[in-house]
Design a protein around this motif. Structure first.
Motif, PDB file in Angstrom:
ATOM      1  N   ASN A 165       0.839  -1.188   0.000  1.00 51.28           N
ATOM      2  CA  ASN A 165       0.000   0.000   0.000  1.00 51.28           C
ATOM      3  C   ASN A 165       0.882   1.249   0.000  1.00 51.28           C
ATOM      4  OD1 ASN A 165      -2.711  -1.292   0.272  1.00 51.28           O
ATOM      5  ND2 ASN A 165      -1.738  -2.103   2.115  1.00 51.28           N
ATOM      6  N   MET A 551      -7.485  -2.839   2.385  1.00 52.81           N
ATOM      7  CA  MET A 551      -6.667  -2.150   1.387  1.00 52.81           C
ATOM      8  C   MET A 551      -5.497  -3.042   0.995  1.00 52.81           C
ATOM      9  SD  MET A 551      -4.782   1.582   1.723  1.00 52.81           S
ATOM     10  CE  MET A 551      -4.060   1.216   3.335  1.00 52.81           C
ATOM     11  N   ALA A 559      -7.832  -8.343  -0.912  1.00 54.22           N
ATOM     12  CA  ALA A 559      -7.983  -6.889  -0.989  1.00 54.22           C
ATOM     13  C   ALA A 559      -9.309  -6.503  -1.633  1.00 54.22           C
ATOM     14  CB  ALA A 559      -6.828  -6.281  -1.761  1.00 54.22           C
ATOM     15  N   VAL A 561      -9.999  -2.726  -1.693  1.00 57.46           N
ATOM     16  CA  VAL A 561      -9.667  -1.414  -2.265  1.00 57.46           C
ATOM     17  C   VAL A 561      -8.158  -1.336  -2.483  1.00 57.46           C
ATOM     18  CG1 VAL A 561     -11.629  -0.305  -1.136  1.00 57.46           C
ATOM     19  CG2 VAL A 561      -9.386  -0.249  -0.014  1.00 57.46           C
ATOM     20  N   ASP A 562      -7.756  -0.439  -3.382  1.00 58.64           N
ATOM     21  CA  ASP A 562      -6.328  -0.232  -3.620  1.00 58.64           C
ATOM     22  C   ASP A 562      -5.793   0.849  -2.680  1.00 58.64           C
ATOM     23  OD1 ASP A 562      -7.047   2.257  -4.681  1.00 58.64           O
ATOM     24  OD2 ASP A 562      -6.814   1.633  -6.765  1.00 58.64           O
ATOM     25  N   SER A 563      -4.562   1.251  -2.880  1.00 64.16           N
ATOM     26  CA  SER A 563      -3.929   2.193  -1.958  1.00 64.16           C
ATOM     27  C   SER A 563      -4.507   3.599  -2.059  1.00 64.16           C
ATOM     28  CB  SER A 563      -2.414   2.238  -2.188  1.00 64.16           C
ATOM     29  OG  SER A 563      -2.119   2.689  -3.498  1.00 64.16           O
ATOM     30  N   LEU A 565      -7.787   3.802  -2.173  1.00 62.64           N
ATOM     31  CA  LEU A 565      -9.093   3.473  -1.588  1.00 62.64           C
ATOM     32  C   LEU A 565     -10.191   3.281  -2.628  1.00 62.64           C
ATOM     33  CD1 LEU A 565      -9.032   5.753   1.590  1.00 62.64           C
ATOM     34  CD2 LEU A 565      -7.818   3.620   1.114  1.00 62.64           C
ATOM     35  N   ARG A 574     -15.236   4.508  -3.944  1.00 59.32           N
ATOM     36  CA  ARG A 574     -14.184   4.361  -2.922  1.00 59.32           C
ATOM     37  C   ARG A 574     -14.810   4.002  -1.584  1.00 59.32           C
ATOM     38  NH1 ARG A 574      -9.151   8.149  -4.598  1.00 59.32           N
ATOM     39  NH2 ARG A 574     -10.157   9.181  -6.349  1.00 59.32           N
ATOM     40  N   ILE A 580     -10.909  -0.125   5.755  1.00 60.22           N
ATOM     41  CA  ILE A 580      -9.825  -0.303   4.773  1.00 60.22           C
ATOM     42  C   ILE A 580      -8.505  -0.701   5.432  1.00 60.22           C
ATOM     43  CG2 ILE A 580     -10.928   1.290   3.186  1.00 60.22           C
ATOM     44  CD1 ILE A 580      -7.682   2.375   4.800  1.00 60.22           C
TER      45      ILE A 580
END
Length: 609
Positions: A165, A551, A559, A561-563, A565, A574, A580
């Motif tokens: 992340n 996250m 996972a 969400v990504d970094s 969000l 998001r 997260i």
């Protein structure tokens, strides 16, 4: 319990001529309502103005700790129209008075959730279930919590970045913490540890009680440092209290933009699902129930889900984003197969009960304390007592990172009102409750709360059905690991017992109580097996659920969400709240949740600029 008074009573200030303490108290109580539960401190409620088909640039679901902060950032950009949808209403007087924080969590201002019965935990509580209240009002859990401001430690955030992340390391998150903070505490002004130019007031205080000095003397005897602020050791924590009243996130962050024409707030607005275009895999808006009307409202740029670690995964799954098999079992069409609701983490606690002599606490007159509070915002009602004392230790003494946290509650002799509130909150069974009543009739009680900071166990949030008004199914997952969590809490209990045997505590005749746990009566009291049984039966929550929308990078199968969000595989959506967190932070989670809101707001502004 103090209740909300009619608005007209604000005019009562000049109506009383009596000089009696009682009449002065009543006068101040009525006059104080205007400042204690003043709706003008928040944005006006525009729920009657929302129409089916309305368009906004952003829709924020939830006006809690993260939602209020991210909204502040978006509105302050001056570029976009933002709609905030909150399922609850405005905070009552009760939420504003710090000492009454226990009273709030059994009202209609919370989501009154219970965990699913388990064979490994909460076994000795009523119905084999732990009570998990969550904030259902403006400010979310920042309006019902104990107002402790704890950031967590360096290792928490560096671990997040090391797991893929980018940008979530300790150095970066500290910038966001400081941007939120407005350090008011005079004794810490010489340090650069906390921010001073933000909106969130951070204050501290010292309780004038013998028990306060005894706690700090006792930990010194055990070799633990007493610190000026948060760290490995014991300290009196900063709190989100200003001028004797709660500084909840909505009051602070939404209040600062309350006059903006770009902000629209709708309370008592139940978001039923996120509308997602199945072909584009793109969020379009939300379906929301306001009053008796269900309508569709559209977000031209993004939907931001900030409903908390229990409700955010519920809304995602109702919208077709979640584990494929589970959604199909509930009759929901799958739009994106993600591990929503998995990875649930919480700080499991064990409450150690002990009795103290009369010298531990000074006598008080409740009428005088109430008068002091309503006239000057001072006295016992303006703070949370010795609960501001926190300790962080590593029970193996092998690391600078803590695995156990301590915090404390006192219950005055024969204070059945407070005892009953605490027992209701814990969901305590009748036999233990009755035993504690007998002890409290003759003694002050000290409750040492032993908190497991880095649980190995994981739980899960599931749907009960596709009905959005049904409560989610909560599987706490407590103590489902290979036994490490139990052994860590056991070590924490032994340190707490050692504290009660110090010279400092001997002055108060401190004694650990055998509370008569029904399922543990055949075991020798104070043996390791007894405490393992006690933790299994009475171990409960610290009210810090996190990590259900983890996250992580796209190659992480868990996972969501990504970094930045953004939900993997779904555009314009998001998640911005405690869900997260890849792993739970080592301490109270409200400050990190507001930090997440700050960073998310900055990301969104950059992404759309």
């Amino acid at each position: 319990m103090l209740q909300q008074f009619p608005a007209a009573s604000c005019l009562a200030n000049s109506d009383f001529q009596s000089g009696s303490l009682f009449m002065l108290l009543i006068n101040h109580l009525f006059a104080s309502q205007c400042s204690l539960a003043n709706p003008n401190l928040y944005p006006p409620d525009g729920n009657s103005q929302i129409q089916d088909g309305d368009h906004f640039d952003f829709i924020v679901v939830g006006a809690g700790s993260a939602g209020s902060v991210v909204t502040n950032g978006l509105v302050n950009s001056g570029k976009w129209k933002v709609l905030v949808l909150e399922a609850g209403g405005y905070p009552s007087i009760t939420t504003e008075i710090p000492m009454l924080f226990f009273n709030i969590e059994l009202t209609d201002q919370i989501w009154n959730y219970q965990t699913e019965p388990s064979e490994t935990s909460c076994v000795g509580l009523r119905n084999g279930s732990c009570h998990w209240p969550r904030g259902k009002l403006l400010g979310g859990c920042s309006s019902i919590n104990a107002m402790l401001y704890i950031r967590g430690n360096e290792n928490n955030y560096n671990t997040w970045e090391n797991e893929g992340n980018e940008g979530w390391n300790y150095e970066n998150v500290m910038k966001a913490f400081k941007e939120n903070e407005k350090l008011v505490a005079h004794n810490l002004q010489q340090y650069d540890t906390y921010g001073k130019d933000g909106l969130l007031p951070l204050t501290n205080y010292r309780v004038n009680e013998t028990i306060r000095d005894v706690i700090l003397e006792s930990v010194k005897e055990l070799g633990y440092p007493v610190l000026e602020y948060e760290g490995l050791g014991f300290f009196e924590s900063l709190q989100t209290i200003e001028n004797g009243t709660r500084a909840n996130a909505a009051k602070v962050f939404l209040g600062e933009v309350s006059k903006s024409h770009n902000l629209k707030l709708a309370t008592n607005a139940y978001v039923q699902k996120i509308m997602i275009d199945e072909n584009k895999k793109e969020a379009e808006g939300v379906e929301v129930k306001i009053g008796d009307k269900t309508m569709k409202v559209y977000a031209d740029k993004e939907v931001i889900l900030s409903a908390g670690a229990l409700n955010s995964p519920q809304i995602l799954m109702l919208s077709g984003v979640g584990p494929k098999q589970h959604l199909e079992d509930k009759g929901i069409k799958v739009i994106k197969d993600l591990m929503v609701g998995h990875n649930l983490q919480d700080h499991l606690t064990y409450w150690l009960y002990s009795k103290l002599s009369d010298d531990a606490l000074k006598s008080t007159v409740i009428e005088e304390e109430l008068f002091s509070y309503f006239s000057r915002r001072e006295g016992e009602f303006s703070n949370v007592g010795i609960t501001n004392i926190n300790g962080f230790i590593n029970t193996k003494h092998r690391s600078n990172y803590p695995d156990i946290q301590y915090t404390y509650i006192t219950i005055r002799k024969n204070d059945l009102n407070t005892l009953n509130l605490v027992m209701e909150l814990i969901n305590m069974n009748k036999r233990v409750w009755d035993n504690l009543k007998l002890a409290n009739a003759k003694n002050h009680l000290l409750l040492t709360i032993i908190v497991l900071l880095q649980p190995k166990s994981r739980g899960r949030v599931l749907l009960d059905s596709k009905d959005p008004l049904s409560s989610p199914v909560l599987r706490s997952g407590y103590l489902t690991d290979d036994g490490q969590d139990t052994e860590t809490i056991l070590r924490g209990i032994r340190v707490a017992e050692a504290q009660l045997k110090t010279k400092a505590f001997k002055k108060l005749n401190a004694e650990v109580l055998d509370v008569g746990i029904p399922n543990c009566t055949k075991l020798e009291f104070d043996s390791d097996d007894y405490w393992r049984c006690a933790v299994k039966n009475l171990g409960s929550t610290m009210y810090h659920p996190t990590s259900t929308c983890k996250m992580g990078p796209s190659n992480d199968p868990a996972a969501v969400v990504d970094s930045r969000l953004k939900v993997h595989g779904v555009r314009k959506l998001r998640v911005v709240d405690a869900s997260i967190m890849p792993t739970i932070t080592s301490g109270n989670t409200n400050a990190p949740t507001m930090m997440i809101g700050r960073r998310a707001g900055q990301m969104i502004v950059r992404d759309h600029s």
